[in-house]
Scaffold this motif. Structure first.
Motif, PDB file in Angstrom:
ATOM      1  N   ARG A 135      43.738  52.901  94.803  1.00 37.86           N
ATOM      2  CA  ARG A 135      44.469  51.681  94.444  1.00 37.86           C
ATOM      3  C   ARG A 135      43.551  50.704  93.714  1.00 37.86           C
ATOM      4  N   GLN A 136      42.318  50.580  94.176  1.00 39.87           N
ATOM      5  CA  GLN A 136      41.349  49.692  93.519  1.00 39.87           C
ATOM      6  C   GLN A 136      41.043  50.166  92.099  1.00 39.87           C
ATOM      7  N   ILE A 137      40.851  51.473  91.947  1.00 41.41           N
ATOM      8  CA  ILE A 137      40.559  52.028  90.618  1.00 41.41           C
ATOM      9  C   ILE A 137      41.736  51.800  89.684  1.00 41.41           C
ATOM     10  N   ILE A 138      42.927  52.139  90.143  1.00 40.21           N
ATOM     11  CA  ILE A 138      44.126  52.003  89.308  1.00 40.21           C
ATOM     12  C   ILE A 138      44.378  50.542  88.943  1.00 40.21           C
ATOM     13  N   SER A 139      44.162  49.635  89.877  1.00 46.17           N
ATOM     14  CA  SER A 139      44.414  48.223  89.582  1.00 46.17           C
ATOM     15  C   SER A 139      43.400  47.642  88.604  1.00 46.17           C
ATOM     16  N   SER A 140      42.250  48.283  88.461  1.00 48.11           N
ATOM     17  CA  SER A 140      41.240  47.755  87.533  1.00 48.11           C
ATOM     18  C   SER A 140      41.333  48.363  86.138  1.00 48.11           C
ATOM     19  N   LEU A 141      42.224  49.341  85.939  1.00 44.40           N
ATOM     20  CA  LEU A 141      42.349  49.968  84.631  1.00 44.40           C
ATOM     21  C   LEU A 141      43.025  49.038  83.626  1.00 44.40           C
ATOM     22  N   ARG A 142      42.547  49.082  82.399  1.00 38.32           N
ATOM     23  CA  ARG A 142      43.117  48.306  81.301  1.00 38.32           C
ATOM     24  C   ARG A 142      43.220  49.219  80.087  1.00 38.32           C
ATOM     25  N   ASP A 143      44.287  49.036  79.328  1.00 36.51           N
ATOM     26  CA  ASP A 143      44.448  49.823  78.111  1.00 36.51           C
ATOM     27  C   ASP A 143      43.494  49.326  77.038  1.00 36.51           C
ATOM     28  N   SER A 144      43.014  50.268  76.258  1.00 35.26           N
ATOM     29  CA  SER A 144      42.149  49.968  75.135  1.00 35.26           C
ATOM     30  C   SER A 144      42.601  50.860  73.991  1.00 35.26           C
ATOM     31  N   VAL A 145      42.884  50.272  72.849  1.00 36.71           N
ATOM     32  CA  VAL A 145      43.382  51.029  71.702  1.00 36.71           C
ATOM     33  C   VAL A 145      42.291  51.084  70.648  1.00 36.71           C
ATOM     34  N   HIS A 146      42.046  52.278  70.129  1.00 33.83           N
ATOM     35  CA  HIS A 146      41.029  52.460  69.101  1.00 33.83           C
ATOM     36  C   HIS A 146      41.631  53.220  67.933  1.00 33.83           C
ATOM     37  N   LEU A 147      41.238  52.828  66.747  1.00 31.84           N
ATOM     38  CA  LEU A 147      41.710  53.471  65.527  1.00 31.84           C
ATOM     39  C   LEU A 147      40.689  54.489  65.044  1.00 31.84           C
ATOM     40  N   PRO A 148      41.089  55.354  64.122  1.00 32.31           N
ATOM     41  CA  PRO A 148      40.100  56.249  63.509  1.00 32.31           C
ATOM     42  C   PRO A 148      38.948  55.417  62.932  1.00 32.31           C
ATOM     43  N   SER A 149      37.784  55.904  63.088  1.00 30.21           N
ATOM     44  CA  SER A 149      36.517  55.296  62.661  1.00 30.21           C
ATOM     45  C   SER A 149      36.012  54.213  63.604  1.00 30.21           C
ATOM     46  N   ASP A 150      36.690  53.969  64.704  1.00 32.08           N
ATOM     47  CA  ASP A 150      36.174  53.047  65.723  1.00 32.08           C
ATOM     48  C   ASP A 150      35.203  53.797  66.621  1.00 32.08           C
ATOM     49  N   PHE A 151      34.140  53.124  67.011  1.00 34.30           N
ATOM     50  CA  PHE A 151      33.207  53.689  67.971  1.00 34.30           C
ATOM     51  C   PHE A 151      33.524  53.091  69.332  1.00 34.30           C
ATOM     52  N   VAL A 152      33.775  53.953  70.303  1.00 29.38           N
ATOM     53  CA  VAL A 152      34.077  53.490  71.655  1.00 29.38           C
ATOM     54  C   VAL A 152      32.774  53.223  72.395  1.00 29.38           C
ATOM     55  N   VAL A 153      31.847  54.144  72.278  1.00 28.85           N
ATOM     56  CA  VAL A 153      30.531  54.036  72.905  1.00 28.85           C
ATOM     57  C   VAL A 153      29.496  54.483  71.886  1.00 28.85           C
ATOM     58  N   ALA A 154      28.400  53.783  71.804  1.00 29.71           N
ATOM     59  CA  ALA A 154      27.330  54.157  70.874  1.00 29.71           C
ATOM     60  C   ALA A 154      26.195  54.819  71.646  1.00 29.71           C
ATOM     61  N   ARG A 155      25.582  55.784  71.012  1.00 26.98           N
ATOM     62  CA  ARG A 155      24.454  56.490  71.625  1.00 26.98           C
ATOM     63  C   ARG A 155      23.345  55.496  71.951  1.00 26.98           C
ATOM     64  N   GLY A 156      22.815  55.618  73.153  1.00 29.90           N
ATOM     65  CA  GLY A 156      21.724  54.757  73.587  1.00 29.90           C
ATOM     66  C   GLY A 156      22.175  53.474  74.274  1.00 29.90           C
ATOM     67  N   SER A 157      23.463  53.159  74.210  1.00 28.01           N
ATOM     68  CA  SER A 157      23.927  51.940  74.873  1.00 28.01           C
ATOM     69  C   SER A 157      24.119  52.222  76.366  1.00 28.01           C
ATOM     70  N   GLU A 158      23.901  51.207  77.168  1.00 24.17           N
ATOM     71  CA  GLU A 158      24.029  51.357  78.611  1.00 24.17           C
ATOM     72  C   GLU A 158      25.509  51.441  78.965  1.00 24.17           C
ATOM     73  N   GLY A 159      25.870  52.470  79.697  1.00 27.43           N
ATOM     74  CA  GLY A 159      27.269  52.661  80.074  1.00 27.43           C
ATOM     75  C   GLY A 159      27.630  51.860  81.310  1.00 27.43           C
ATOM     76  N   SER A 160      28.731  51.147  81.240  1.00 25.56           N
ATOM     77  CA  SER A 160      29.187  50.390  82.403  1.00 25.56           C
ATOM     78  C   SER A 160      30.688  50.568  82.624  1.00 25.56           C
ATOM     79  N   GLU A 161      31.307  51.459  81.833  1.00 23.39           N
ATOM     80  CA  GLU A 161      32.742  51.650  81.940  1.00 23.39           C
ATOM     81  C   GLU A 161      33.076  53.131  81.957  1.00 23.39           C
TER      82      GLU A 161
END
Length: 183
Positions: A135-161
């Motif tokens: 329930r905690q995980i589901i309640s914290s989810l948010r939609d994120s929309v990305h188009l072609p050529s968008d970078f969601v995560v870049a190499r070397g960046s610290e992951g927190s999501e």
């Protein structure tokens, strides 16, 4: 006009007694109500479509004005407008969320659970979690929309999501250079 809706031919058959006149009157009233209901439905559909078209035009006008005032490069303006088009056309669920913001917390939580539960349960490492943890995980989810050529995560960046992909396609590029879109 009302009499024509319920008559046969061009007035060649007319009610002969009081029972037939009353029946004919009732049929005329019901047929007019049915015709009015059909026109009301058409009016509602056209009005709703016009409302959403006006909302879209207003959003487009505001966005173009803001981007022009910020002196945003043309390529970025096109990407922003393409993103809004995508959200408008494909992400109707996202627009529907705007109209549900005044729902109670309980109803919003229930809707979010319905939307995301199956998606979360596709990840095997969540299967053994408690209901409260899910329930905690589901309640914290948010939609994120990305188009072609968008970078969601870049190499070397610290992951927190953590990302779940509900629809679409994503690619992973291991190179330190940005990919060409023919790769």
């Amino acid at each position: 006009a009302a009499y024509t809706v319920s008559s046969v031919g061009h007035g060649d058959i007319v009610p002969a007694n009081m029972l037939e006149r009353n029946l004919d009157s009732a049929i005329m009233i019901v047929s007019q109500m049915a015709a009015a209901a059909i026109f009301a439905e058409f009016n509602f559909l056209i009005g709703t479509a016009s409302h959403w078209r006006a909302q879209r035009h207003q959003r487009l006008t505001q966005t173009v004005g803001a981007l022009t005032n910020m002196r945003v490069p043309r390529a970025l303006c096109q990407r922003v407008l393409a993103y809004q088009d995508f959200v408008w056309e494909v992400q109707k669920e996202r627009r529907a969320k705007e109209s549900m913001c005044d729902l109670s917390v309980v109803l919003r939580e229930e809707l979010q659970t319905i939307v995301y539960h199956r998606l979360v349960m596709q990840a095997p490492f969540f299967h053994k979690l408690s209901v409260e943890a899910l329930r905690q995980i589901i309640s914290s989810l948010r939609d994120s929309v990305h188009l072609p050529s968008d970078f969601v995560v870049a190499r070397g960046s610290e992951g927190s999501e953590l990302y779940f992909m509900r629809e679409g396609v994503a690619g992973i590029f291991l190179s330190t250079n940005a990919p060409t879109w023919n790769d």
